[in-house]
Design an enzyme around this catalytic site. Structure first.
Site, PDB file in Angstrom:
ATOM      1  N   TYR A 289       0.965  -1.205  -0.064  1.00 55.89           N
ATOM      2  CA  TYR A 289      -0.086   0.074   0.010  1.00 55.89           C
ATOM      3  C   TYR A 289       0.753   1.203  -0.040  1.00 55.89           C
ATOM      4  O   TYR A 289       0.540   2.379  -0.312  1.00 55.89           O
ATOM      5  CB  TYR A 289      -1.124   0.129   1.030  1.00 55.89           C
ATOM      6  CG  TYR A 289      -1.797  -1.040   1.445  1.00 55.89           C
ATOM      7  CD1 TYR A 289      -2.796  -1.277   0.601  1.00 55.89           C
ATOM      8  CD2 TYR A 289      -1.635  -2.069   2.485  1.00 55.89           C
ATOM      9  CE1 TYR A 289      -3.853  -2.174   0.626  1.00 55.89           C
ATOM     10  CE2 TYR A 289      -2.657  -2.947   2.625  1.00 55.89           C
ATOM     11  CZ  TYR A 289      -3.618  -3.165   1.812  1.00 55.89           C
ATOM     12  OH  TYR A 289      -4.616  -4.148   2.018  1.00 55.89           O
ATOM     13  N   THR A 330      -2.810  -6.579  -6.908  1.00 53.16           N
ATOM     14  CA  THR A 330      -2.608  -5.458  -5.604  1.00 53.16           C
ATOM     15  C   THR A 330      -3.039  -6.044  -4.240  1.00 53.16           C
ATOM     16  O   THR A 330      -3.494  -6.961  -4.432  1.00 53.16           O
ATOM     17  CB  THR A 330      -3.615  -4.233  -5.773  1.00 53.16           C
ATOM     18  OG1 THR A 330      -5.013  -4.576  -5.646  1.00 53.16           O
ATOM     19  CG2 THR A 330      -3.709  -3.875  -7.502  1.00 53.16           C
ATOM     20  N   ASP A 331      -2.697  -5.433  -3.371  1.00 53.47           N
ATOM     21  CA  ASP A 331      -2.960  -5.443  -1.961  1.00 53.47           C
ATOM     22  C   ASP A 331      -4.391  -5.206  -1.828  1.00 53.47           C
ATOM     23  O   ASP A 331      -4.899  -4.658  -2.598  1.00 53.47           O
ATOM     24  CB  ASP A 331      -2.146  -4.902  -0.892  1.00 53.47           C
ATOM     25  CG  ASP A 331      -1.978  -5.474   0.097  1.00 53.47           C
ATOM     26  OD1 ASP A 331      -2.779  -6.241   0.586  1.00 53.47           O
ATOM     27  OD2 ASP A 331      -0.830  -5.259   0.942  1.00 53.47           O
ATOM     28  N   TRP A 332      -5.005  -5.563  -0.722  1.00 60.43           N
ATOM     29  CA  TRP A 332      -6.436  -5.643  -0.746  1.00 60.43           C
ATOM     30  C   TRP A 332      -6.943  -4.454  -0.197  1.00 60.43           C
ATOM     31  O   TRP A 332      -6.674  -3.525   0.566  1.00 60.43           O
ATOM     32  CB  TRP A 332      -6.959  -6.714   0.434  1.00 60.43           C
ATOM     33  CG  TRP A 332      -7.122  -8.082   0.057  1.00 60.43           C
ATOM     34  CD1 TRP A 332      -8.169  -8.961   0.386  1.00 60.43           C
ATOM     35  CD2 TRP A 332      -6.442  -8.852  -0.925  1.00 60.43           C
ATOM     36  NE1 TRP A 332      -8.172 -10.036  -0.103  1.00 60.43           N
ATOM     37  CE2 TRP A 332      -7.243 -10.086  -0.893  1.00 60.43           C
ATOM     38  CE3 TRP A 332      -5.376  -8.679  -1.657  1.00 60.43           C
ATOM     39  CZ2 TRP A 332      -6.824 -11.032  -1.734  1.00 60.43           C
ATOM     40  CZ3 TRP A 332      -4.916  -9.701  -2.650  1.00 60.43           C
ATOM     41  CH2 TRP A 332      -5.354 -10.803  -2.597  1.00 60.43           C
TER      42      TRP A 332
END
Length: 618
Positions: A289, A330-332
């Site tokens: 992030y 991508t991260d969550w």
């Protein structure tokens, strides 16, 4: 029990195939004799835009009661299973809580049966965060439950042995495959160079060369080969280009932790483990992030936006310079705000907060992301294609990568698991024994002063023992347990890690952040115990806590990261000698931490224990 099957047909030449597109003929993508690459190339051209868009999302899903499909909103999932798989055509899902192994296998098979009713029967890839832990952190890892229990990665790192990590990965792979999990949202190979950072317990320390070798062993243990196969688990290595050097140690899951900084100029050092992960063929990489502040690449300032939106990082560095050809997920939760368990969590759209969700989706895809973690925004990506913000050619690049992994894993030919075998494999006795052995051996012995004419540890038999923080059954193994320290020959105290409790945003309560100092009242009580009997401390060292006060009054100091009370008792009694070495230095003070550089490993002045410290019995 027979496996549930899609209709299986025989081609005129005798080839048996699954009729994935329901047309009674064998298309090239259905032909098991062809290579995964050939089959992926054929299938990309057959998919509708809606099917392609569905591949771009890796949503959270939940298991229904008794291993059924969840058909209502759950605690974490925002949609029913049918809405995800049928209506939105999403076929990458992240599962959280799981029931018994057999019920988990039943759920997996029911999920694949549902997917087989879609236009091209694209099988579901089920993923999981780490689930062999002692920690229950809904944003990072799950307690082992029925699976074998192991030290946290930071505990495994204390063994300084990549082959032990490979052993863990191979066992975890077998347990995952048994219940239908075919994608691991790990390993986490960030370098833990900022002592305050709360994600360190799932790193392997801060030695870039060692972490690189551990990354290779971990990935090879899960994937088995550089080309995935029917018994592989595809690894999603994280968090590129490293999540360790967070400003003030705060985490970018949260708005106050957005910035990632490199005051020591060590950006290249943090890439070392990721270069090795790419070399051994990790299936996927996850950017973090964080948004880089004041960072340059090849003399050009890097845009100060989160790495998942950053074209210079994902395409310029990762694809073009490092030659990475796998999936980027991508991260969550980069795009939309979440409310879960009654608490909000803002979209992690750091640096692009001013963009609309539609613009965020387009920016991430055009930056190089193949998939959105924790999102189900199929309508937005379809709209982006319709408006010309994302080209269909760009979709096809990602779709081919994503299909290739499924084909390499053998999911198109047989996505089902043996429900009877699941309970026999998951938590098998030898798996549990290996995990328990690692838990005990990874303990780090930092101090072992004498009691009488012998070192405090291992404990002599026949002692009266005062105990805190250890279950009664295991405490009884240490000696005769007494209630008053003044009556004891020795005291044993297990200490949780110090941190600053926070609980305003979703996930904050699970992330141990802030202070590395133990509370003064707790220290005062420990001093009182040490004043009347020799004190043995086991400190949870999920971050480099300030152990300096203990050196003033503790007779013995052990540290652990993911060891059961039974494993601790084995070490205290000498049944298993400690083998661990510190995977980072232990700072002398909080002031020393604040004065250090967040991207430089072992950078605090005059640490109380050096990186690599660890005593042995005898």
């Amino acid at each position: 029990m027979p496996k549930p099957q899609l209709q299986t047909l025989t081609a005129p030449d005798g080839t048996v195939f699954r009729d994935l597109d329901h047309d009674q003929q064998m298309a090239p993508f259905e032909d098991p004799r062809r290579s995964p690459a050939e089959r992926a190339d054929d299938l990309v051209g057959r998919l509708s835009v809606e099917e392609k868009v569905g591949l771009f999302f890796h949503d959270i899903i939940e298991v229904g009661p008794g291993g059924t499909l969840m058909e209502g909103d759950g605690a974490m999932a925002r949609s029913s299973t049918r809405e995800v798989v049928i209506d939105k055509l999403i076929n990458h899902v992240n599962v959280h809580a799981m029931p018994s192994p057999r019920e988990s296998a039943q759920w997996s098979n029911a999920l694949q049966q549902l997917a087989a009713t879609t236009p091209h029967s694209i099988p579901v890839t089920v993923s999981s965060d780490p689930r062999h832990s002692f920690s229950e952190n809904r944003g990072a890892a799950f307690a082992a439950g029925a699976m074998s229990a192991w030290p946290e990665p930071l505990g495994l790192a204390a063994l300084r042995d990549p082959e032990r990590v490979r052993e863990f990965a191979d066992i975890a792979r077998q347990e995952y495959v048994a219940v239908g999990i075919r994608s691991s949202l790990h390993p986490q190979i960030d370098l833990g160079t900022e002592p305050r950072w709360g994600r360190q317990f799932h790193t392997f320390g801060n030695d870039s060369s060692f972490v690189a070798e551990v990354a290779a062993a971990y990935i090879e243990g899960f994937q088995l080969d550089r080309e995935l196969g029917p018994t592989s688990v595809a690894t999603m290595t994280k968090h590129f280009p490293d999540g360790g050097p967070q400003l003030d140690g705060e985490d970018p899951h949260f708005p106050y932790g957005r910035e990632q900084v490199y005051p020591g100029g060590r950006f290249e050092e943090h890439l070392v483990p990721f270069r090795r992960a790419i070399e051994v063929g990790t299936s996927a990489l996850m950017p973090y992030y964080g948004m880089p502040i004041g960072l340059e690449l090849d003399g050009e300032p890097i845009e100060e936006v989160g790495f998942g939106f950053n074209r210079q990082i994902l395409t310029g560095l990762l694809r073009e310079q490092l030659g990475y050809t796998g999936v980027i997920c991508t991260d969550w939760g980069l795009v939309t705000r979440l409310v879960a368990m009654g608490k909000p969590l803002p979209a992690r759209a750091w640096g692009v907060e001013h963009l609309s969700p539609l613009e965020r989706v387009a920016k991430a895809v055009n930056a190089g992301a193949d998939q959105f973690g924790g999102e189900a925004l199929t309508g937005l990506l379809t709209q982006a294609v319709q408006q010309g913000l994302v080209s269909e050619q760009r979709l096809d690049e990602s779709v081919r990568r994503l299909l290739l992994v499924k084909l390499q894993l053998g999911l198109f030919d047989d996505p089902f698991v043996d429900e009877d075998a699941a309970g026999e494999i998951v938590g098998r006795e030898d798996f549990r024994a290996a995990g328990h052995r690692a838990q005990a051996e990874c303990l780090v012995l930092l101090r072992n002063e004498p009691i009488g004419d012998a070192p405090a540890l291992p404990l002599r038999s026949g002692l009266k023992v005062y105990v805190e923080g250890v279950a009664d059954e295991e405490a009884a193994r240490l000696g005769e347990v007494v209630a008053d320290p003044a009556e004891a020959d020795v005291a044993v105290v297990r200490l949780p890690a110090p941190f600053s409790p926070r609980d305003d945003l979703f996930l904050e309560e699970f992330f141990h952040q802030g202070t590395l100092d133990y509370r003064p009242g707790r220290l005062a009580l420990l001093r009182e115990i040490a004043a009347v009997t020799p004190l043995i401390i086991d400190a949870n060292l999920e971050r480099p806590a300030i152990l300096t006060p203990f050196t003033e009054f503790a007779t013995a100091i052990l540290t652990s990261v993911g060891a059961s009370d039974a494993a601790l008792a084995d070490v205290l009694t000498g049944a298993v000698p400690p083998q661990g070495s510190l995977p980072f230095e232990v700072p002398r003070s909080a002031a020393a931490v604040r004065a250090s550089q967040s991207d430089v490993p072992n950078d605090t002045e005059d640490p109380v224990f050096e990186h690599g410290a660890g005593l042995r019995y005898g």
